[in-house]
Design an enzyme around this catalytic site. Sequence first.
Site, short mmCIF file in Angstrom:
data_model
loop_
_atom_site.label_atom_id
_atom_site.label_comp_id
_atom_site.label_asym_id
_atom_site.label_seq_id
_atom_site.Cartn_x
_atom_site.Cartn_y
_atom_site.Cartn_z
N ASP A 457 100.87 -160.03 70.67
CA ASP A 457 100.20 -160.79 69.61
C ASP A 457 99.90 -162.22 70.06
O ASP A 457 100.48 -162.72 71.05
CB ASP A 457 101.08 -160.81 68.35
CG ASP A 457 100.26 -160.73 67.08
OD1 ASP A 457 99.11 -161.21 67.08
OD2 ASP A 457 100.79 -160.21 66.08
N ASP A 521 93.86 -157.37 60.72
CA ASP A 521 95.04 -157.28 59.85
C ASP A 521 94.68 -156.68 58.50
O ASP A 521 95.55 -156.50 57.66
CB ASP A 521 95.67 -158.66 59.65
CG ASP A 521 96.62 -159.01 60.79
OD1 ASP A 521 96.91 -158.12 61.61
OD2 ASP A 521 97.07 -160.17 60.85
C1 GLA Z 1 100.04 -160.78 63.22
C2 GLA Z 1 99.54 -159.39 63.53
C3 GLA Z 1 100.16 -158.41 62.57
C4 GLA Z 1 101.68 -158.48 62.67
C5 GLA Z 1 102.13 -159.91 62.45
C6 GLA Z 1 103.62 -160.07 62.75
O1 GLA Z 1 99.54 -161.21 61.99
O2 GLA Z 1 98.14 -159.33 63.49
O3 GLA Z 1 99.71 -157.10 62.81
O4 GLA Z 1 102.08 -158.02 63.93
O5 GLA Z 1 101.44 -160.83 63.27
O6 GLA Z 1 104.06 -161.34 62.52
#
Ligand code: GLA
Length: 718
Positions: A457, A521
């Site tokens: 990430d 997301d």
């Molecule tokens: C980001 C990612 C999510 C998740 C969160 C965890 O927002 O896009 O899918 O993994 O971090 O903190």
Amino acid sequence: MTDSTPDSAASEYAVLRREGTSLVVERPAAGLPRVLHWGADLGALDPSACSELAVAISRQTAPGTLDAAWQLTILPQEADGWAGRPGALFARQGRPVFPRWSVEEFAADGATLTVRAADAAESLALTATIAILDGGVVTVRHELTNTGTDAVAVEWIEATLPAPKAVDHLTEFSGRWTREKAPHTGPMPRGAHVRQTRRGRSGHDAPHVLLASIDAPRDRSGEVWAVHLGWSADVTYRTDRMTESVAVLGAGEMLRPGEITLAAGQSYETPVCYFAWSDGGLDGISARFHRYLRARPQHPKSPRPLVLNTWEAVYFDHNPEFLLSLADTAAGVGIERFVLDDGWFMARRDDTKGLGDWVVDPAVWPDGLEPLAERVHERGMEFGLWFEPEMVNLDSDVARAHPDWLLHNPAHIEHPAELSWRTQFVLDLANPDAYAHVFGQMDELVTRLGIDFIKWDHNRDLVEAIHDGNYGVHEQTLAAYRLIAELKARHPGLEIESCSSGGARTDLGILQITDRVWASDSNDPVERQDIQRWTELLLPPELVGAHVGPSPAHSSGRFTDLSYRMATSLVGSSGFEWNIAECSEEELETIARFAALYKEVRHVLHGGTVVHGDVRDPGLRLHGFVAEDAAEAVYVIASIVTLEDSLPERARLHGLDPDRTYRVRVRKEIGDTQYGWHHPEWLSRGEVTLPGSVLGTVGLQLPPLWPAQAVVLHVTAV
Ligand code: GLA
């Protein structure tokens, strides 16, 4: 008036051809090469035909310009009479540099043309590599070397290719968190048009792919010229539509002043710029990019596993006992990869602490992650783990011990709150000690737990990123690429997903070393219909993570049917991001049926040609996947709102062999579709048998689908 018409007979030519595209490049008697043609394959032109082509498109000296009849080179510059954006800009000790290149080598070797040029007076050397790859994708890369003694500052070097003057529309992408890759089409801007990003990552609003087209682009027809830059940070995309020139498309890394300064003997290599042309509309562009990506040796070959990711299931609330039982439930319904998301490492009970300390937190996981990793493996699944390796919370052991490892403006370090983002900061990976810390901790965990997959990430922009007193985005980006590549080299078979608060890092730079992207997301399937469609303009579906989330969707509050969420997830690399332990027996049975369907058809979804419907109703979407031999296909027809007409249009199933007969079956594993009171006969019957010619031209009558409904069709040659 000076007659400086180039002597095309004295020129040399290179013709690169592949899969219906060709590139004809001329090395004139003086100066850098110019591209005479990029587009449809012109056949095997011999040097005399190339010379005649040069004559045919030679231009007059336009009134009100330099006396010389200038030519558009691969790096257009002012002395060429070019008033658009220069292809490159350099300075030496603050003094502007205007090179006069002389070509020393012009060597076409199969599908690659190498051009070496130098400016002896300015002590500069340039290598341009132009190649035509699988799918007919053209790549351009420049390398500049300072062969002198004084330092050279590189302001930019951008790859450019010409498109005909006839291109009159430009499609660009933008977006935001949970709404990535939104296209905007408008008239081709006049003059030099620049689109830049300065986020230190690609960003949710990344330009993605720039498309120049004759008329607004359509799915299945029309000429389109596309450009994409394989770089995961600051970029410049550009079009020049100058009065005295053909159109120009290009892209390059957006450098900040002084970010790249070449000392004696040093070189700067640009990111790879990808160009694709098609006369088959947007699907033609996708087909080229997909074929190129699939032909790479590192492209994932094994069937793309059905994923369960724990993020929306438990967020930071990690309970080992529950997660072990969730792994059992997942295995029971056919999940193949279990991914433990954020929340497992030191002090990480929310998003304010812990980033940078990649050590399992014994307060939550007293026995470590071994029991979970073992259970997942015993159940025949792969084990995946979330990391955010480029980031750090100030509330972490690593930040407390090494405050100097932050990629941050030292002038403002006293007031970190000003520049924090999700309470986190960036670790300066170009600092070898910081790099070694992250590599060491990750390497140890991957080895010890047998991690098969990393969700990598990157949840913030880089702001005032300073490394060693200089702008740090370029070095940071290369260091992140190195870190990923080194981990993968150390752990053959390890797969990595590029996530950046969803889809803020999905470019071909990161994808040369990763295996999947997290598209967004948003697990709201209505939003996902378009996010996935446009992400897949560039990336084949097997690289695009597409999960079934809960209803209502956490990102939008929208309620949707499970059948629709599943049908939407079928359009990518499928999975679940949902606490399936809360599902009813009936839902679990549906999930298991869906898992079996996904496994049955994924060779078509992930290996076939992607087609779209050119549908007219703004509420309708049609994604299709046709196996290479056209013996089998899957189509997902979906609504996002109610349809305009009570008798909607017919869905044409494109891409089939017109001379073969096909059985079209409605796959009901995902449950029933709601479509009101009309029941087209083929739909209530659940199948129909027709020649490909009929399916592709007449199509199937659609019912007035209710909003957020989908039909999955499985088509097999009989
Ligand atoms: C980001 C990612 C999510 C998740 C969160 C965890 O927002 O896009 O899918 O993994 O971090 O903190």
